[in-house]
Design an enzyme around this catalytic site. Structure first.
Site, PDB file in Angstrom:
ATOM      1  N   ALA A   1       0.807  -1.224   0.000  1.00 17.05           N
ATOM      2  CA  ALA A   1       0.000   0.000   0.000  1.00 17.05           C
ATOM      3  C   ALA A   1       0.844   1.280   0.000  1.00 17.05           C
ATOM      4  O   ALA A   1       0.424   2.304  -0.540  1.00 17.05           O
ATOM      5  CB  ALA A   1      -0.933  -0.015   1.201  1.00 17.05           C
TER       6      ALA A   1
ATOM      7  N   PHE B   1      -3.440   0.999   5.100  1.00 11.23           N
ATOM      8  CA  PHE B   1      -4.335   0.640   6.196  1.00 11.23           C
ATOM      9  C   PHE B   1      -3.789   1.059   7.552  1.00 11.23           C
ATOM     10  O   PHE B   1      -4.522   1.431   8.448  1.00 11.23           O
ATOM     11  CB  PHE B   1      -4.573  -0.876   6.209  1.00 11.23           C
ATOM     12  CG  PHE B   1      -5.551  -1.347   5.166  1.00 11.23           C
ATOM     13  CD1 PHE B   1      -6.453  -0.484   4.577  1.00 11.23           C
ATOM     14  CD2 PHE B   1      -5.578  -2.687   4.798  1.00 11.23           C
ATOM     15  CE1 PHE B   1      -7.360  -0.931   3.629  1.00 11.23           C
ATOM     16  CE2 PHE B   1      -6.483  -3.147   3.853  1.00 11.23           C
ATOM     17  CZ  PHE B   1      -7.379  -2.272   3.262  1.00 11.23           C
TER      18      PHE B   1
ATOM     19  N   HIS C   1      -3.905  -9.728  -4.476  1.00 12.10           N
ATOM     20  CA  HIS C   1      -5.145  -9.505  -3.714  1.00 12.10           C
ATOM     21  C   HIS C   1      -6.312  -9.058  -4.587  1.00 12.10           C
ATOM     22  O   HIS C   1      -7.298  -8.546  -4.072  1.00 12.10           O
ATOM     23  CB  HIS C   1      -4.883  -8.509  -2.574  1.00 12.10           C
ATOM     24  CG  HIS C   1      -3.988  -9.079  -1.501  1.00 12.10           C
ATOM     25  ND1 HIS C   1      -3.322  -8.319  -0.577  1.00 12.10           N
ATOM     26  CD2 HIS C   1      -3.642 -10.368  -1.222  1.00 12.10           C
ATOM     27  CE1 HIS C   1      -2.612  -9.104   0.230  1.00 12.10           C
ATOM     28  NE2 HIS C   1      -2.781 -10.346  -0.152  1.00 12.10           N
TER      29      HIS C   1
ATOM     30  N   CYS D   1     -19.671 -12.110  -8.559  1.00 16.56           N
ATOM     31  CA  CYS D   1     -20.868 -12.765  -8.010  1.00 16.56           C
ATOM     32  C   CYS D   1     -20.453 -14.028  -7.239  1.00 16.56           C
ATOM     33  O   CYS D   1     -19.716 -14.864  -7.762  1.00 16.56           O
ATOM     34  CB  CYS D   1     -21.829 -13.128  -9.134  1.00 16.56           C
ATOM     35  SG  CYS D   1     -23.241 -14.071  -8.525  1.00 16.56           S
TER      36      CYS D   1
ATOM     37  N   ASP E   1      10.470   7.798   1.577  1.00 15.67           N
ATOM     38  CA  ASP E   1       9.343   7.854   0.644  1.00 15.67           C
ATOM     39  C   ASP E   1       9.678   7.122  -0.664  1.00 15.67           C
ATOM     40  O   ASP E   1      10.657   7.462  -1.336  1.00 15.67           O
ATOM     41  CB  ASP E   1       9.042   9.335   0.365  1.00 15.67           C
ATOM     42  CG  ASP E   1       7.819   9.537  -0.502  1.00 15.67           C
ATOM     43  OD1 ASP E   1       7.251   8.546  -1.005  1.00 15.67           O
ATOM     44  OD2 ASP E   1       7.438  10.701  -0.690  1.00 15.67           O
TER      45      ASP E   1
HETATM   46  P1  NAD Z   1       0.622  -1.928   5.101  1.00 13.77           P
HETATM   47  O1  NAD Z   1      -0.418  -0.915   5.450  1.00 13.77           O
HETATM   48  O2  NAD Z   1       0.830  -3.105   5.951  1.00 13.77           O
HETATM   49  O3  NAD Z   1       2.044  -1.252   4.937  1.00 13.77           O
HETATM   50  C1  NAD Z   1       2.245  -0.125   4.196  1.00 13.77           C
HETATM   51  C2  NAD Z   1       3.657   0.347   4.546  1.00 13.77           C
HETATM   52  O4  NAD Z   1       4.009   1.385   3.652  1.00 13.77           O
HETATM   53  C3  NAD Z   1       3.767   0.908   5.975  1.00 13.77           C
HETATM   54  O5  NAD Z   1       4.890   0.349   6.614  1.00 13.77           O
HETATM   55  C4  NAD Z   1       3.963   2.415   5.731  1.00 13.77           C
HETATM   56  O6  NAD Z   1       4.758   3.025   6.723  1.00 13.77           O
HETATM   57  C5  NAD Z   1       4.650   2.421   4.383  1.00 13.77           C
HETATM   58  N1  NAD Z   1       4.473   3.631   3.595  1.00 13.77           N
HETATM   59  C6  NAD Z   1       3.412   4.466   3.562  1.00 13.77           C
HETATM   60  N2  NAD Z   1       3.616   5.451   2.664  1.00 13.77           N
HETATM   61  C7  NAD Z   1       4.852   5.231   2.137  1.00 13.77           C
HETATM   62  C8  NAD Z   1       5.629   5.900   1.160  1.00 13.77           C
HETATM   63  N3  NAD Z   1       5.188   7.014   0.544  1.00 13.77           N
HETATM   64  N4  NAD Z   1       6.835   5.393   0.846  1.00 13.77           N
HETATM   65  C9  NAD Z   1       7.303   4.273   1.468  1.00 13.77           C
HETATM   66  N5  NAD Z   1       6.615   3.601   2.398  1.00 13.77           N
HETATM   67  C10 NAD Z   1       5.394   4.066   2.728  1.00 13.77           C
HETATM   68  O7  NAD Z   1       0.258  -2.333   3.669  1.00 13.77           O
HETATM   69  P2  NAD Z   1       0.563  -3.643   2.980  1.00 13.77           P
HETATM   70  O8  NAD Z   1       1.750  -4.282   3.614  1.00 13.77           O
HETATM   71  O9  NAD Z   1       0.535  -3.336   1.567  1.00 13.77           O
HETATM   72  O10 NAD Z   1      -0.645  -4.636   3.342  1.00 13.77           O
HETATM   73  C11 NAD Z   1      -1.920  -4.321   3.773  1.00 13.77           C
HETATM   74  C12 NAD Z   1      -3.025  -4.812   2.874  1.00 13.77           C
HETATM   75  O11 NAD Z   1      -3.742  -3.680   2.493  1.00 13.77           O
HETATM   76  C13 NAD Z   1      -2.631  -5.434   1.587  1.00 13.77           C
HETATM   77  O12 NAD Z   1      -3.180  -6.686   1.600  1.00 13.77           O
HETATM   78  C14 NAD Z   1      -3.275  -4.618   0.460  1.00 13.77           C
HETATM   79  O13 NAD Z   1      -4.031  -5.507  -0.343  1.00 13.77           O
HETATM   80  C15 NAD Z   1      -4.227  -3.726   1.154  1.00 13.77           C
HETATM   81  N6  NAD Z   1      -4.292  -2.321   0.733  1.00 13.77           N
HETATM   82  C16 NAD Z   1      -4.146  -1.960  -0.580  1.00 13.77           C
HETATM   83  C17 NAD Z   1      -4.206  -0.621  -0.927  1.00 13.77           C
HETATM   84  C18 NAD Z   1      -4.055  -0.232  -2.380  1.00 13.77           C
HETATM   85  O14 NAD Z   1      -4.446  -1.001  -3.255  1.00 13.77           O
HETATM   86  N7  NAD Z   1      -3.457   0.937  -2.665  1.00 13.77           N
HETATM   87  C19 NAD Z   1      -4.394   0.359   0.038  1.00 13.77           C
HETATM   88  C20 NAD Z   1      -4.552  -0.059   1.366  1.00 13.77           C
HETATM   89  C21 NAD Z   1      -4.476  -1.390   1.705  1.00 13.77           C
END
Ligand code: NAD
Length: 246
Positions: free
Chosen positions: A24, A35, A121, A129, A236
């Protein structure tokens, strides 16, 4: 340029089959909150579990309300510099696969080829459906929910579910197999914007490390794999990935 970035660039420069694993955090720069972050869903809601969604009308309504609330930002999002750096790497012929946990379509929008992309995912652009397995556009499903507040249904009468893997829902085997195959055959794994705490997805880049491939992590804040990484770049992704891959 800081030493750790220089060393990471050398690993990238020496690699011919690079696996990029994203979460994410690669899309927060496009306005889609992760999240666990300060604006993330877990600050104000609990996840709806798959079993509850299937068995309870209340859980269906709760999940569809969350999707309806977040869909406008989701639709408005455009790829950022991190997505574009990954797409540019593909043009050099050294990108093996992008394995993503994201459901936001932004890797495709940036130009990552469908043959290079594994969306572990699912896709937030569609609803599926639960009866006939037909897919309809998420826009249509959300319009229906916003009209009457009832969980949307398929033309066959079955319940629609966003075509994304929910917590507690088994993952599609084929995608997982493609992801682990890429981990086996890559010569460098890079994880970007993921806390690396959602399983089984997070095991994909770790599987590459376990068989001796170098492992770079680019993330703002700690991850579950920090000790396993050869190089951890904390910051970032929109700033670091163009430096790392460019
Ligand atoms: P996560 O929320 O566990 O981790 C996200 C990580 O990214 C965190 O450690 C955060 O500090 C870091 N982060 C945030 N902004 C950043 C940036 N600009 N640069 C670098 N790092 C940054 O998310 P995850 O591990 O991807 O898993 C959570 C679940 O959430 C996944 O299964 C995913 O499917 C789902 N999800 C997807 C989306 C999307 O499609 N964009 C958004 C939210 C959650």
């Amino acid at each position: 340029m800081p030493d750790d970035i220089q060393k990471a660039r050398e690993l990238v420069g020496n690699a011919g089959r690079i696996l990029v694993f994203t979460g994410a955090g690669v899309s927060t720069g496009s306005g889609i909150p992760d999240f666990r972050g300060p604006d993330g869903a877990w600050t104000h809601r609990e996840p709806v579990l798959y079993q509850d969604f299937v068995n309870s009308t209340r859980a269906k309504v709760e999940y569809w309300r969350y999707k309806a609330d977040t869909f406008p930002a989701f639709l408005a999002a455009a790829p950022n510099a991190a997505h574009r750096a990954i797409a540019a790497l593909e043009k050099t012929g050294r990108l093996l696969k992008v394995v993503t946990q994201n459901i936001d379509n932004l890797h495709r929008a940036a130009g990552t080829g469908p043959d290079r992309l594994v969306e572990l995912h699912g896709s937030g652009l569609y609803a599926e459906c639960l009866e006939c397995l037909n897919w309809v556009s998420m826009e249509t499903a959300i319009k229906s929910f916003n009209t009457d507040g009832a969980p949307p249904q398929c033309a066959c009468g079955g319940w629609l579910k966003p075509a994304v893997v929910m917590f507690g829902e088994p993952m599609e085997k084929e995608s997982l197999m493609k992801a682990f195959k890429a981990a086996e055959s890559c010569d460098l794994a890079i994880a970007v914007g993921s806390s690396l705490s959602v399983e089984p997805a997070a095991s994909v880049p770790l599987a590459a490390k376990a068989i001796g491939k170098p492992y770079i992590i680019v993330n703002q804040g700690p991850t579950a794999h920090d000790k396993a990484a050869d190089i951890k770049l904390d910051g970032d992704a929109c700033e670091l990935l163009p430096l790392l891959l460019g």
